[in-house]
Structure formats: structure tokens, C-alpha cells
Design a protein around this motif. Sequence first.
Motif, mmCIF file in Angstrom:
data_model
loop_
_atom_site.group_PDB
_atom_site.id
_atom_site.type_symbol
_atom_site.label_atom_id
_atom_site.label_comp_id
_atom_site.label_asym_id
_atom_site.label_seq_id
_atom_site.Cartn_x
_atom_site.Cartn_y
_atom_site.Cartn_z
ATOM 1 N N LEU A 40 0.831 -1.220 0.000
ATOM 2 C CA LEU A 40 0.000 0.000 0.000
ATOM 3 C C LEU A 40 0.864 1.269 0.000
ATOM 4 O O LEU A 40 0.357 2.383 -0.115
ATOM 5 C CB LEU A 40 -0.884 0.042 1.253
ATOM 6 C CG LEU A 40 -1.789 -1.169 1.487
ATOM 7 C CD1 LEU A 40 -2.424 -1.109 2.863
ATOM 8 C CD2 LEU A 40 -2.868 -1.229 0.412
ATOM 9 N N HIS A 41 2.168 1.084 0.175
ATOM 10 C CA HIS A 41 3.071 2.233 0.322
ATOM 11 C C HIS A 41 3.018 3.127 -0.931
ATOM 12 O O HIS A 41 3.226 2.649 -2.042
ATOM 13 C CB HIS A 41 4.503 1.707 0.552
ATOM 14 C CG HIS A 41 5.517 2.784 0.650
ATOM 15 N ND1 HIS A 41 6.698 2.767 -0.062
ATOM 16 C CD2 HIS A 41 5.527 3.942 1.367
ATOM 17 C CE1 HIS A 41 7.395 3.852 0.213
ATOM 18 N NE2 HIS A 41 6.707 4.580 1.087
ATOM 19 N N PRO A 42 2.715 4.448 -0.767
ATOM 20 C CA PRO A 42 2.607 5.328 -1.939
ATOM 21 C C PRO A 42 3.875 5.359 -2.790
ATOM 22 O O PRO A 42 3.822 5.625 -3.984
ATOM 23 C CB PRO A 42 2.325 6.703 -1.332
ATOM 24 C CG PRO A 42 1.768 6.419 0.023
ATOM 25 C CD PRO A 42 2.404 5.161 0.480
ATOM 26 N N GLY A 43 5.017 5.091 -2.184
ATOM 27 C CA GLY A 43 6.280 5.071 -2.939
ATOM 28 C C GLY A 43 6.567 3.699 -3.538
ATOM 29 O O GLY A 43 7.641 3.488 -4.092
ATOM 30 N N VAL A 47 11.024 -0.187 -3.031
ATOM 31 C CA VAL A 47 11.998 0.676 -2.340
ATOM 32 C C VAL A 47 12.197 0.235 -0.886
ATOM 33 O O VAL A 47 13.257 0.467 -0.297
ATOM 34 C CB VAL A 47 11.570 2.172 -2.369
ATOM 35 C CG1 VAL A 47 11.671 2.745 -3.759
ATOM 36 C CG2 VAL A 47 10.172 2.378 -1.804
ATOM 37 N N LEU A 48 11.169 -0.422 -0.346
ATOM 38 C CA LEU A 48 11.261 -0.834 1.063
ATOM 39 C C LEU A 48 12.071 -2.123 1.237
ATOM 40 O O LEU A 48 12.588 -2.397 2.313
ATOM 41 C CB LEU A 48 9.852 -1.039 1.650
ATOM 42 C CG LEU A 48 8.926 0.170 1.593
ATOM 43 C CD1 LEU A 48 7.541 -0.190 2.110
ATOM 44 C CD2 LEU A 48 9.495 1.319 2.410
ATOM 45 N N TYR A 49 12.169 -2.914 0.145
ATOM 46 C CA TYR A 49 12.939 -4.164 0.237
ATOM 47 C C TYR A 49 14.414 -3.954 -0.080
ATOM 48 O O TYR A 49 15.218 -4.864 -0.023
ATOM 49 C CB TYR A 49 12.368 -5.211 -0.739
ATOM 50 C CG TYR A 49 10.898 -5.505 -0.508
ATOM 51 C CD1 TYR A 49 10.403 -5.699 0.782
ATOM 52 C CD2 TYR A 49 10.001 -5.596 -1.574
ATOM 53 C CE1 TYR A 49 9.063 -5.963 1.007
ATOM 54 C CE2 TYR A 49 8.654 -5.863 -1.362
ATOM 55 C CZ TYR A 49 8.192 -6.034 -0.073
ATOM 56 O OH TYR A 49 6.873 -6.277 0.149
ATOM 57 N N LEU A 65 12.950 11.644 2.082
ATOM 58 C CA LEU A 65 11.809 11.439 1.173
ATOM 59 C C LEU A 65 10.455 11.849 1.747
ATOM 60 O O LEU A 65 9.474 11.975 1.005
ATOM 61 C CB LEU A 65 11.727 9.953 0.795
ATOM 62 C CG LEU A 65 12.913 9.400 -0.012
ATOM 63 C CD1 LEU A 65 13.026 7.902 0.149
ATOM 64 C CD2 LEU A 65 12.772 9.772 -1.477
ATOM 65 N N HIS A 66 10.365 11.962 3.056
ATOM 66 C CA HIS A 66 9.054 12.238 3.681
ATOM 67 C C HIS A 66 9.164 13.374 4.692
ATOM 68 O O HIS A 66 10.202 13.546 5.325
ATOM 69 C CB HIS A 66 8.522 11.039 4.480
ATOM 70 C CG HIS A 66 8.629 9.723 3.774
ATOM 71 N ND1 HIS A 66 9.814 9.071 3.578
ATOM 72 C CD2 HIS A 66 7.671 8.936 3.240
ATOM 73 C CE1 HIS A 66 9.597 7.930 2.929
ATOM 74 N NE2 HIS A 66 8.304 7.823 2.705
ATOM 75 N N ARG A 67 8.048 14.054 4.900
ATOM 76 C CA ARG A 67 7.959 15.013 6.011
ATOM 77 C C ARG A 67 7.691 14.223 7.292
ATOM 78 O O ARG A 67 7.043 13.165 7.251
ATOM 79 C CB ARG A 67 6.824 16.011 5.777
ATOM 80 C CG ARG A 67 7.005 16.871 4.539
ATOM 81 C CD ARG A 67 5.857 17.823 4.356
ATOM 82 N NE ARG A 67 5.909 18.909 5.331
ATOM 83 C CZ ARG A 67 6.581 20.047 5.151
ATOM 84 N NH1 ARG A 67 7.214 20.266 4.021
ATOM 85 N NH2 ARG A 67 6.600 20.976 6.089
HETATM 86 C C1 HEM Z 1 6.762 3.939 8.305
HETATM 87 C C2 HEM Z 1 7.319 3.906 7.102
HETATM 88 C C3 HEM Z 1 6.819 4.643 5.912
HETATM 89 C C4 HEM Z 1 5.633 5.258 5.684
HETATM 90 C C5 HEM Z 1 4.439 5.368 6.628
HETATM 91 C C6 HEM Z 1 5.685 5.844 4.360
HETATM 92 C C7 HEM Z 1 4.690 6.574 3.785
HETATM 93 C C8 HEM Z 1 4.788 7.245 2.593
HETATM 94 C C9 HEM Z 1 3.842 8.198 2.087
HETATM 95 C C10 HEM Z 1 2.554 8.640 2.795
HETATM 96 C C11 HEM Z 1 4.308 8.636 0.906
HETATM 97 C C12 HEM Z 1 3.628 9.685 -0.015
HETATM 98 C C13 HEM Z 1 4.372 10.986 0.001
HETATM 99 C C14 HEM Z 1 4.256 11.789 1.266
HETATM 100 O O1 HEM Z 1 3.137 12.004 1.761
HETATM 101 O O2 HEM Z 1 5.298 12.224 1.768
HETATM 102 C C15 HEM Z 1 5.541 7.953 0.652
HETATM 103 C C16 HEM Z 1 6.317 8.135 -0.465
HETATM 104 C C17 HEM Z 1 7.516 7.516 -0.664
HETATM 105 N N1 HEM Z 1 8.195 6.692 0.186
HETATM 106 FE FE1 HEM Z 1 7.544 6.078 1.983
HETATM 107 N N2 HEM Z 1 6.902 5.546 3.820
HETATM 108 C C18 HEM Z 1 7.617 4.824 4.728
HETATM 109 C C19 HEM Z 1 8.902 4.366 4.598
HETATM 110 C C20 HEM Z 1 9.674 4.520 3.489
HETATM 111 C C21 HEM Z 1 11.031 4.097 3.375
HETATM 112 C C22 HEM Z 1 11.836 3.432 4.480
HETATM 113 C C23 HEM Z 1 11.443 4.408 2.142
HETATM 114 C C24 HEM Z 1 12.817 4.126 1.661
HETATM 115 C C25 HEM Z 1 13.240 4.100 0.446
HETATM 116 C C26 HEM Z 1 10.329 5.049 1.457
HETATM 117 C C27 HEM Z 1 10.336 5.518 0.160
HETATM 118 C C28 HEM Z 1 9.362 6.318 -0.400
HETATM 119 C C29 HEM Z 1 9.451 6.899 -1.693
HETATM 120 C C30 HEM Z 1 10.595 6.718 -2.686
HETATM 121 C C31 HEM Z 1 8.309 7.652 -1.872
HETATM 122 C C32 HEM Z 1 7.936 8.529 -3.059
HETATM 123 C C33 HEM Z 1 8.473 9.921 -2.737
HETATM 124 C C34 HEM Z 1 8.157 10.981 -3.730
HETATM 125 O O3 HEM Z 1 7.239 10.843 -4.524
HETATM 126 O O4 HEM Z 1 8.860 12.023 -3.667
HETATM 127 N N3 HEM Z 1 9.276 5.105 2.321
HETATM 128 N N4 HEM Z 1 5.826 7.134 1.704
#
Ligand code: HEM
Length: 556
Positions: A40-43, A47-49, A65-67
Amino acid sequence: MPAQQKQQYTFEEVEKHNKEGDLWIVIDSKVYDLSRFADLHPGGPNVLYAEGVAGKDATDTFFGLHRHEVLLRPQYARLQIGTIQGEEEMIKAPIPGSLSKVPYAEATWLSDGYFSPYYTDNHRAFQQAIRKFFEEVVRPEAIKCEENGKRISQEVVDKMSDLNIIAMRLGPGKHLHGRTLLGGLVKPEEFDYFHELILNTEISRFGTRGFSDGMLSGATIGLPPVWNYGSPELQAKVVPEVLSGKKYLALAITEAFAGSDVSGLQTTAVRDGDYWIVTGTKKWITNGTFADYFTTGCKTEKGLTVILIERGEGVSTKPIKTSYSATAGTAYVTFDKVRVPIGNTLGAVGNGLSVILSNFNHERWMVTAMSVGAQRIIVEECLKWANQRIVFGKPLTSQAVIRNKLGKMITRIEACQNWLEIITHQMNNVRERICTAHRYLRPSRFFILNGDLLNIEYLIYCNTPSQQMTYNEMSSKLAGQIGLLKQFVSRCGRETAEDATQVFGGRALTVTGMGKLVENYHRTSGFDAILAGAEDVLGDLGVRQAMKRMPKDARL
Ligand code: HEM
């Protein structure tokens, strides 16, 4: 579950969960189970593996990558299953009402270890309380409305009016008398333009520009002509309705035919016995889609006249799509032979230009204050991002070109803030009063206290609540300065928006994610250069006003 009651793990234990269907990661000492969330991860899941992420401490990668707010959203916060033994979280959730420790993220007077001659302890208490209220109550509403384009809810309006925030947004004055401001934190007679300045800068901190205007800015700029120029009966009816948030009001001056050149208005009001018959259109009317009243500039036989028109037969509004959110309620308003009682005339017939112009200065100052609040947030965003973003193995701040941009941003915001504060100080003090106080300082009234030479009259003067300028005094003394200030602030704002976009790169182009505040600011900072008078027109006004004051004998 509170963090301290959560399961504790070691890095070795976490490392075992590093594949599809069994995926844990660590962010800032917290352990997250992403096994089911990965798909379900939007990214995306892959990327998580990745190596260095699955089963590992992915703190730096995550914050690249995130706020931080992502982790605070309830649907993601519950993915946390525990913490790492012996480790403590470094990145704390902001406490509502707290001040930022990032250099230049707050005005100097709010920064640890710095001082200002303008602000009292009451201003500080006021700022803290208003920020807390805004962050707890208004910010969630701002984010929601900015997205869905709906107007501010009655529930939030009611909460604001309970604290008399709508009334305080109109500045110091008799409309505050008898009201309990912010639960009694500030006495109505002590509320001054610095309190109002704080209110305006705090409103614009959410990065939701459309909502800031949707937060009843229409009343802020459209109600003063009612109490400054309306009949006592009209005031008694309309002012309480609007200040209690039960009715909404918009200022309806600009037309497709006339903007900064208000003398070219084409909406007409023709006398018919005890009524005006108003016909015409108005454009770009903030809060117009939901306003109950319109403070309207009309052409009459005797010249420009301002009339308060109540929504009813012949009044229609439709939304105008602008580059900011529809939550501002920007409208195209049509008056089709609307019958308006003569008693709704604001000021003398034919005196509309001075009603409009005297009102403009406060409006321009308000737009400027909101612009400064919004600009400072962008400086903070850029400082944080440039510090945390790693490029070519180093933080962005290691690039001289980025530091140069940050330096210019800081210079601009500090220059804007300081000019705004000195003008606000003038608005807070009527000049004659200061002169009088100084002129009558009698030597016999001097005394020595703790080694300081003091004067009793000066002390009495300084401790008397200051006497604020009326709109008319502002008009004669500050119209030029406020015009030049507004021009300067909006130009600085747009330069900072450009620089911030370069610092954030592609992230500044998306409505959500890391650069969302920069995106909003870049898209909307141009409004400050137009609303309440176009930038170039105001700059010119400033110079023309200065020319009027040139001494006749001035020669090189
Ligand atoms: C608790 C763990 C995580 C959650 C809840 C999460 C959640 C999200 C969410 C909500 C977004 C949409 C963009 C935003 O609102 O900022 C996103 C985008 C993304 N996430 Fe995660 N994420 C997690 C961990 C990670 C990790 C560890 C990576 C490591 C590579 C990752 C890589 C990305 C990428 C590449 C995107 C797309 C960013 C973009 O479009 O600029 N995420 N994630």
C-alpha cells in the motif's frame, strides 16, 4: 500505546525481518512492521525491500523522502510495533504553540536570547496562545479546506468568535470594547497593532494561502467602513452579526472594468425615493461566494459612493477559479437592479473615494503582515531541507550556491520584518502625543533609581497604553510608506519563492510531499503583489506621496 510500553528490540532482531511478507524497519529508534503496508506504500513496495532499508535503520533515507508529519498520521503511527533498546527518538513531534529553534524561523523578538523594543510580555503571551489555538484548531481545518475548496466550517468560525478572533482581526478600536479577548488574556483597551500583527503573521503559517483569505478576510477589510461611516442603526445590526461569525461580509470594490484605478468603477447606484437601485458587476471578491453583505463601491450622480448591500433579490454570486484554493470564496458578483435602503450608505454621497482609500492602508498593511508570516515559513523550510538533504554524499548546504540563496532569503525576510515593525510602531503611536510628552519633561521631575536618571512624566507616558492611529491618520501619514512596504515585501516574497523552488527542485512542483509548502507559496505569493493594490501602483503611490511632502525650498 505509549512508546515506553511498546516492545523493545535490538538491531539484530530487527535485521531478521528483511523480506517480502516479513518486513521491519527502524526510523528514529522506532521499529515499524511494514509487512502488510508494503503493497500500500505510496512510494511502492520495492523501495522498502532495498538493501540498507529492509531490516535496517532507514532514518536518513526516510527523512530524505518524507515530512515528519507522515509518521504522526494515525494510520501510519500504528505501524510502529516497538522501539530499539537503549535508543531515544531524536526528532520530536512539534508541541502546539511552541517556537522553532531553527535560526531565522522566528522573528528576532521570538528567538532565544534576542530582544525588541516593540513587544511586551502581553504580546508574548498573546503570540503563544494564538499559535497554540491556530495549530490545534485551525490548522487541521486549513489543510482540509485548502484541499477540498470548501469554505471554513461554522464550527471553527464559532470557536474563533468565542475568543473574539474575528473582532481582533479588525485591529484595535471601539469594536473590541466590552469583549473578552482570547479568554481575557489581553484587555480590549490594551489590544494594539502589534497584537494584530502577531495575529496576521500567525494566520499565514500553515502554507495554505487560499484558506488564509478564506478565514474571513472579507470581513476584515469590508467591515471597517460600516463602523467608521455607517449609521448607528446599521452598525448596531451588522457589526455584532459579523463579529460573532453568524453573518459573512465581503468588500466589493474591484471590477473587470477597474482594479487599482477605483475611480473608473462602473457599478451604478441610482436614487429612487428611500432606496438606491444598484446595477453592475464586481470581480475577484474574496469570500464573495458565501458573503451575506457586500461593502460596495458604486458610481452615483454625485460621484463615487460606498453602499452596504445585503444578499437578496437581484444579488447573485458565482465562484471564480483562481490559482489558489476555492476555499477563499473568490467570486464574481452581479447586482441586478438591487433595491438597497438609503440608510445603508456608508459616508456621504460622493465621498466614496476617501472611504475606500482610508480603508486601503490598513488592508495593505494586513496583506503585508500575512505575506511576511508566509515568507518566514518558507525560509524555515529551506533551511531545514538544505540541512537534511544529502547530495553527492554531503548536505545541500555544502554547496556555495545554496548557501548564497539562503543568505538572500534571510536578508529579505529580516528586512521585511524590520520595516513592517517600525511602520506598525507608527500606527501604534500618534506623533503629537510623543512630542507633547517630551516637550513637557520638566527637570524638577527627574530622579535617580538604581543609578539611572529617570523622569517621572516620561515613565508615566511610557506606561500608558499607547494611542493608535485612526484609519484617517494612517491615510495622511502612512499611505506612501505602507504602499512602498507592500511593494517591497511582495517582491521579496516572489524572489524567495523562486529561490526556494530551486532549493527544493522537483519536490517544489508537487502539491503533496516534501515541498508542499514551497509549491503552495510559489503558486500563491503573486497574490500579495496584486491584492489591495498592484505592486507597481503602490510603489508609485509611495513616491508621489513623498513628492507631495517635499519642502518648497529643498535644493542641492
Ligand atoms: C513507516 C514507514 C513509511 C511510511 C508510513 C511511508 C509513507 C509514505 C507516504 C505517505 C508517501 C507519499 C508521500 C508523502 O506524503 O510524503 C511515501 C512516499 C515515498 N516513500 Fe515512503 N513511507 C515509509 C517508509 C519509506 C522508506 C523506508 C522508504 C525508503 C526508500 C520510502 C520511500 C518512499 C518513496 C521513494 C516515496 C515517493 C516519494 C516521492 O514521490 O517524492 N518510504 N511514503
